[in-house]
Design a protein around this motif. Structure first.
Motif, PDB file in Angstrom:
ATOM      1  N   LEU A  59     -39.719  20.172 -22.734  1.00  0.00           N
ATOM      2  CA  LEU A  59     -39.426  20.840 -23.556  1.00  0.00           C
ATOM      3  C   LEU A  59     -39.118  21.951 -22.996  1.00  0.00           C
ATOM      4  O   LEU A  59     -38.498  23.159 -23.630  1.00  0.00           O
ATOM      5  CB  LEU A  59     -40.735  21.431 -24.253  1.00  0.00           C
ATOM      6  N   GLY A  60     -39.263  22.174 -20.829  1.00  0.00           N
ATOM      7  CA  GLY A  60     -38.788  23.224 -20.390  1.00  0.00           C
ATOM      8  C   GLY A  60     -37.760  23.353 -19.962  1.00  0.00           C
ATOM      9  O   GLY A  60     -36.649  24.162 -19.556  1.00  0.00           O
ATOM     10  N   ASP A  61     -37.243  22.172 -19.664  1.00  0.00           N
ATOM     11  CA  ASP A  61     -36.488  21.698 -18.975  1.00  0.00           C
ATOM     12  C   ASP A  61     -35.537  21.130 -19.652  1.00  0.00           C
ATOM     13  O   ASP A  61     -35.039  20.258 -20.596  1.00  0.00           O
ATOM     14  CB  ASP A  61     -36.612  20.886 -17.333  1.00  0.00           C
ATOM     15  N   MET A  62     -34.366  22.091 -19.142  1.00  0.00           N
ATOM     16  CA  MET A  62     -32.393  21.281 -20.276  1.00  0.00           C
ATOM     17  C   MET A  62     -33.125  20.172 -20.243  1.00  0.00           C
ATOM     18  O   MET A  62     -31.998  18.938 -21.345  1.00  0.00           O
ATOM     19  CB  MET A  62     -31.759  21.997 -19.558  1.00  0.00           C
ATOM     20  N   ASN A  63     -32.151  19.590 -19.224  1.00  0.00           N
ATOM     21  CA  ASN A  63     -32.143  17.555 -19.125  1.00  0.00           C
ATOM     22  C   ASN A  63     -33.070  16.763 -19.023  1.00  0.00           C
ATOM     23  O   ASN A  63     -33.215  16.215 -20.227  1.00  0.00           O
ATOM     24  CB  ASN A  63     -31.835  17.445 -17.489  1.00  0.00           C
TER      25      ASN A  63
ATOM     26  N   GLY B  71     -36.163  13.659 -24.010  1.00  0.00           N
ATOM     27  CA  GLY B  71     -37.159  14.167 -25.059  1.00  0.00           C
ATOM     28  C   GLY B  71     -37.053  13.806 -26.376  1.00  0.00           C
ATOM     29  O   GLY B  71     -37.232  12.662 -27.171  1.00  0.00           O
ATOM     30  N   ILE B  72     -36.037  14.608 -26.624  1.00  0.00           N
ATOM     31  CA  ILE B  72     -34.879  14.540 -27.927  1.00  0.00           C
ATOM     32  C   ILE B  72     -35.171  13.339 -28.445  1.00  0.00           C
ATOM     33  O   ILE B  72     -35.307  12.115 -29.413  1.00  0.00           O
ATOM     34  CB  ILE B  72     -34.191  15.618 -28.372  1.00  0.00           C
TER      35      ILE B  72
ATOM     36  N   THR C 119     -22.401  27.765 -28.666  1.00  0.00           N
ATOM     37  CA  THR C 119     -23.014  27.026 -29.134  1.00  0.00           C
ATOM     38  C   THR C 119     -23.011  26.311 -29.595  1.00  0.00           C
ATOM     39  O   THR C 119     -23.747  25.239 -30.104  1.00  0.00           O
ATOM     40  CB  THR C 119     -24.397  28.366 -29.634  1.00  0.00           C
ATOM     41  N   ALA C 120     -21.973  25.962 -30.554  1.00  0.00           N
ATOM     42  CA  ALA C 120     -21.261  25.478 -31.698  1.00  0.00           C
ATOM     43  C   ALA C 120     -20.857  24.184 -30.444  1.00  0.00           C
ATOM     44  O   ALA C 120     -20.975  23.346 -31.008  1.00  0.00           O
ATOM     45  CB  ALA C 120     -20.403  25.784 -32.848  1.00  0.00           C
ATOM     46  N   ILE C 121     -19.914  24.496 -29.966  1.00  0.00           N
ATOM     47  CA  ILE C 121     -19.770  23.125 -28.820  1.00  0.00           C
ATOM     48  C   ILE C 121     -20.635  22.508 -28.135  1.00  0.00           C
ATOM     49  O   ILE C 121     -20.754  21.646 -28.263  1.00  0.00           O
ATOM     50  CB  ILE C 121     -18.329  24.192 -28.088  1.00  0.00           C
ATOM     51  N   GLU C 122     -21.524  23.324 -28.126  1.00  0.00           N
ATOM     52  CA  GLU C 122     -22.585  22.809 -26.889  1.00  0.00           C
ATOM     53  C   GLU C 122     -23.237  21.297 -28.295  1.00  0.00           C
ATOM     54  O   GLU C 122     -24.308  20.706 -27.096  1.00  0.00           O
ATOM     55  CB  GLU C 122     -23.653  23.844 -26.607  1.00  0.00           C
ATOM     56  N   SER C 123     -23.650  22.265 -29.132  1.00  0.00           N
ATOM     57  CA  SER C 123     -24.337  21.437 -30.040  1.00  0.00           C
ATOM     58  C   SER C 123     -23.777  20.365 -30.696  1.00  0.00           C
ATOM     59  O   SER C 123     -24.248  19.150 -30.332  1.00  0.00           O
ATOM     60  CB  SER C 123     -24.678  22.171 -31.494  1.00  0.00           C
ATOM     61  N   PHE C 124     -22.521  20.599 -30.719  1.00  0.00           N
ATOM     62  CA  PHE C 124     -21.440  19.214 -30.789  1.00  0.00           C
ATOM     63  C   PHE C 124     -21.685  18.038 -29.278  1.00  0.00           C
ATOM     64  O   PHE C 124     -21.994  16.325 -30.116  1.00  0.00           O
ATOM     65  CB  PHE C 124     -20.586  19.644 -31.126  1.00  0.00           C
ATOM     66  N   ARG C 125     -21.674  18.341 -28.763  1.00  0.00           N
ATOM     67  CA  ARG C 125     -21.757  17.559 -27.392  1.00  0.00           C
ATOM     68  C   ARG C 125     -23.802  16.908 -27.113  1.00  0.00           C
ATOM     69  O   ARG C 125     -22.864  15.478 -27.191  1.00  0.00           O
ATOM     70  CB  ARG C 125     -21.640  18.927 -25.957  1.00  0.00           C
ATOM     71  N   PHE C 126     -23.829  17.745 -27.131  1.00  0.00           N
ATOM     72  CA  PHE C 126     -25.969  17.215 -27.218  1.00  0.00           C
ATOM     73  C   PHE C 126     -25.950  16.163 -28.261  1.00  0.00           C
ATOM     74  O   PHE C 126     -26.115  14.807 -28.608  1.00  0.00           O
ATOM     75  CB  PHE C 126     -26.995  18.215 -27.651  1.00  0.00           C
ATOM     76  N   THR C 127     -25.236  16.182 -29.947  1.00  0.00           N
ATOM     77  CA  THR C 127     -24.627  15.586 -31.084  1.00  0.00           C
ATOM     78  C   THR C 127     -24.444  13.961 -30.483  1.00  0.00           C
ATOM     79  O   THR C 127     -24.381  12.998 -30.622  1.00  0.00           O
ATOM     80  CB  THR C 127     -24.399  16.232 -31.957  1.00  0.00           C
ATOM     81  N   VAL C 128     -23.277  14.316 -29.667  1.00  0.00           N
ATOM     82  CA  VAL C 128     -22.309  13.169 -28.968  1.00  0.00           C
ATOM     83  C   VAL C 128     -23.411  12.349 -28.901  1.00  0.00           C
ATOM     84  O   VAL C 128     -23.522  11.049 -28.112  1.00  0.00           O
ATOM     85  CB  VAL C 128     -21.034  13.463 -29.034  1.00  0.00           C
ATOM     86  N   LYS C 129     -24.066  12.818 -27.616  1.00  0.00           N
ATOM     87  CA  LYS C 129     -24.517  12.972 -26.886  1.00  0.00           C
ATOM     88  C   LYS C 129     -25.840  11.406 -26.831  1.00  0.00           C
ATOM     89  O   LYS C 129     -26.477  10.361 -27.472  1.00  0.00           O
ATOM     90  CB  LYS C 129     -25.710  13.742 -25.781  1.00  0.00           C
ATOM     91  N   LEU C 130     -26.435  12.350 -28.218  1.00  0.00           N
ATOM     92  CA  LEU C 130     -27.511  11.568 -28.374  1.00  0.00           C
ATOM     93  C   LEU C 130     -27.008  10.921 -29.770  1.00  0.00           C
ATOM     94  O   LEU C 130     -27.531   9.349 -30.029  1.00  0.00           O
ATOM     95  CB  LEU C 130     -28.454  12.502 -29.917  1.00  0.00           C
ATOM     96  N   LEU C 131     -26.356  10.448 -30.423  1.00  0.00           N
ATOM     97  CA  LEU C 131     -25.361   9.330 -31.594  1.00  0.00           C
ATOM     98  C   LEU C 131     -25.091   8.309 -29.614  1.00  0.00           C
ATOM     99  O   LEU C 131     -25.240   7.160 -30.311  1.00  0.00           O
ATOM    100  CB  LEU C 131     -24.033   9.550 -31.256  1.00  0.00           C
ATOM    101  N   SER C 132     -24.104   7.968 -28.479  1.00  0.00           N
ATOM    102  CA  SER C 132     -23.549   7.815 -27.986  1.00  0.00           C
ATOM    103  C   SER C 132     -25.113   6.816 -27.176  1.00  0.00           C
ATOM    104  O   SER C 132     -24.695   5.538 -27.016  1.00  0.00           O
ATOM    105  CB  SER C 132     -22.913   8.063 -26.878  1.00  0.00           C
TER     106      SER C 132
ATOM    107  N   ALA D 134     -30.321  24.095 -25.434  1.00  0.00           N
ATOM    108  CA  ALA D 134     -29.787  22.706 -24.467  1.00  0.00           C
ATOM    109  C   ALA D 134     -30.459  21.413 -26.068  1.00  0.00           C
ATOM    110  O   ALA D 134     -29.607  20.376 -25.404  1.00  0.00           O
ATOM    111  CB  ALA D 134     -30.821  22.383 -23.247  1.00  0.00           C
ATOM    112  N   THR D 135     -31.231  21.373 -26.491  1.00  0.00           N
ATOM    113  CA  THR D 135     -31.269  20.626 -27.583  1.00  0.00           C
ATOM    114  C   THR D 135     -30.961  21.136 -29.110  1.00  0.00           C
ATOM    115  O   THR D 135     -31.019  20.205 -30.144  1.00  0.00           O
ATOM    116  CB  THR D 135     -32.428  20.446 -27.853  1.00  0.00           C
ATOM    117  N   HIS D 136     -29.713  21.410 -29.511  1.00  0.00           N
ATOM    118  CA  HIS D 136     -29.353  22.186 -30.691  1.00  0.00           C
ATOM    119  C   HIS D 136     -28.515  21.018 -31.185  1.00  0.00           C
ATOM    120  O   HIS D 136     -27.949  20.910 -29.913  1.00  0.00           O
ATOM    121  CB  HIS D 136     -28.130  23.677 -30.325  1.00  0.00           C
ATOM    122  N   THR D 137     -28.889  20.635 -32.159  1.00  0.00           N
ATOM    123  CA  THR D 137     -28.213  19.667 -32.627  1.00  0.00           C
ATOM    124  C   THR D 137     -26.979  20.210 -34.222  1.00  0.00           C
ATOM    125  O   THR D 137     -27.382  21.178 -34.015  1.00  0.00           O
ATOM    126  CB  THR D 137     -28.557  18.549 -33.487  1.00  0.00           C
TER     127      THR D 137
END
Length: 295
Positions: A145-149, A154-155, A61-74, A238-241
């Motif tokens: 808010l129900g589909d991962m992608n 949305g975020i 979960t930590a890795i997935e959270s980091f990946r989504f944060t990087v995606k949000l940042l980039s 999916a949307t864990h920052t």
């Protein structure tokens, strides 16, 4: 002797407040990151060295959270910079400039709790205005808010909506400070608006854009409120920052203060590395002769 003590006594309350609100929590975070400090199991703590840090790469979960944060940042931050700069140039000198300028600042002034609830309603699958508007173009209903992608998208949209006005405000203020004489001189020399932007306005705005970029990188890494108010990190993780995951580990579900502190220290290190990397790249461009101003 007494006259020397008086200034220190006057500053002492502020100094104590600063130490108690900043230095002490930071030192406590470092101390707790090296200990087994889980309030859900026991109140006592004991030293475990780097075990909390070694657990992070194993935490999916930590890795997935980091990946989504990087995606949000980039994705979000470059869009915010481009939109902020573009809107600032479009608004400057337009009819009704004051009204337009004030309107663009509304998303930044809306409290996070209010904007989160509003966007949750906008994204509603059954009666949300977003799906209604898309249906006018023949687009089927989307589970935002129900589909991962789509939840991740949305975020990103909310972040861009919320923070583009911040970039716009900084660039717009910078545009107002550019001497009109420089622009007039360039136009007299035959420069069109594109050349004026590239050779006069943009070089003067570059330090301000760099500041906006650095501030947005730091803020994006700390993204918490919009996730808390809309998706709660779902669907799944999916949307864990990264910041939201620290909250869940340390406060919401886990009460694992030691592990949450280790996650926080890693976030601090990543923030410092990214910010220094931006400044290094700017310095490198300057040394290679590509222009650029140092702050």
């Amino acid at each position: 002797m007494k006259s020397r003590l008086i200034p220190w006594l006057m500053v002492l309350p502020t100094l104590i407040l600063f130490l108690s609100m900043t230095i002490y929590p930071f030192a406590f975070m470092i101390w707790a990151s090296f200990r087994d400090y889980d309030l859900s199991k026991r109140a006592e703590t004991h030293f475990i060295g780097l075990s909390n840090y070694f657990q992070i790469p194993k935490d999916r979960t930590a890795i997935e959270s980091f990946r989504f944060t990087v995606k949000l940042l980039s994705i979000a931050v470059p869009i915010e910079i481009l939109l902020g700069v573009g809107i600032a140039f479009l608004v400057r000198g337009a009819k009704g400039e004051k009204i337009i300028r004030s309107s663009f600042l509304i998303p930044m002034m809306v409290p996070a709790a209010v904007s989160g609830v509003a966007w949750k309603m906008l994204y509603n699958y059954a009666f949300g205005p977003v799906n209604w508007f898309l249906s006018l173009f023949g687009v089927p209903k989307i589970s935002w808010l129900g589909d991962m992608n789509y939840a991740q998208l949305g975020i990103i949209i909310i972040d861009v909506w919320q923070w583009t006005p911040f970039v716009f405000l900084m660039i717009y203020a910078g545009l107002q400070s550019i001497p009109q004489d420089l622009i007039d001189a360039a136009r007299v020399d035959g420069a069109d608006w594109g050349r004026v932007f590239l050779h006069v306005e943009f070089p003067l705005l570059r330090p301000l854009i760099l500041v906006a970029l650095v501030l947005r990188i730091i803020d994006c890494l700390k993204t918490f409120d919009i996730v808390f108010m809309t998706t709660w990190g779902g669907p799944g993780a999916a949307t864990h920052t990264y910041s939201f995951y620290i909250y869940k580990v340390g406060i919401s579900f886990g009460w694992n203060i030691g592990y949450a502190s280790a996650l926080s220290v890693l976030l601090l290190i990543v923030s410092m590395v990214l910010v220094n990397l931006v400044f290094k790249l700017v310095k490198m461009r300057r040394q290679l002769g590509f222009g650029g101003e140092e702050l």
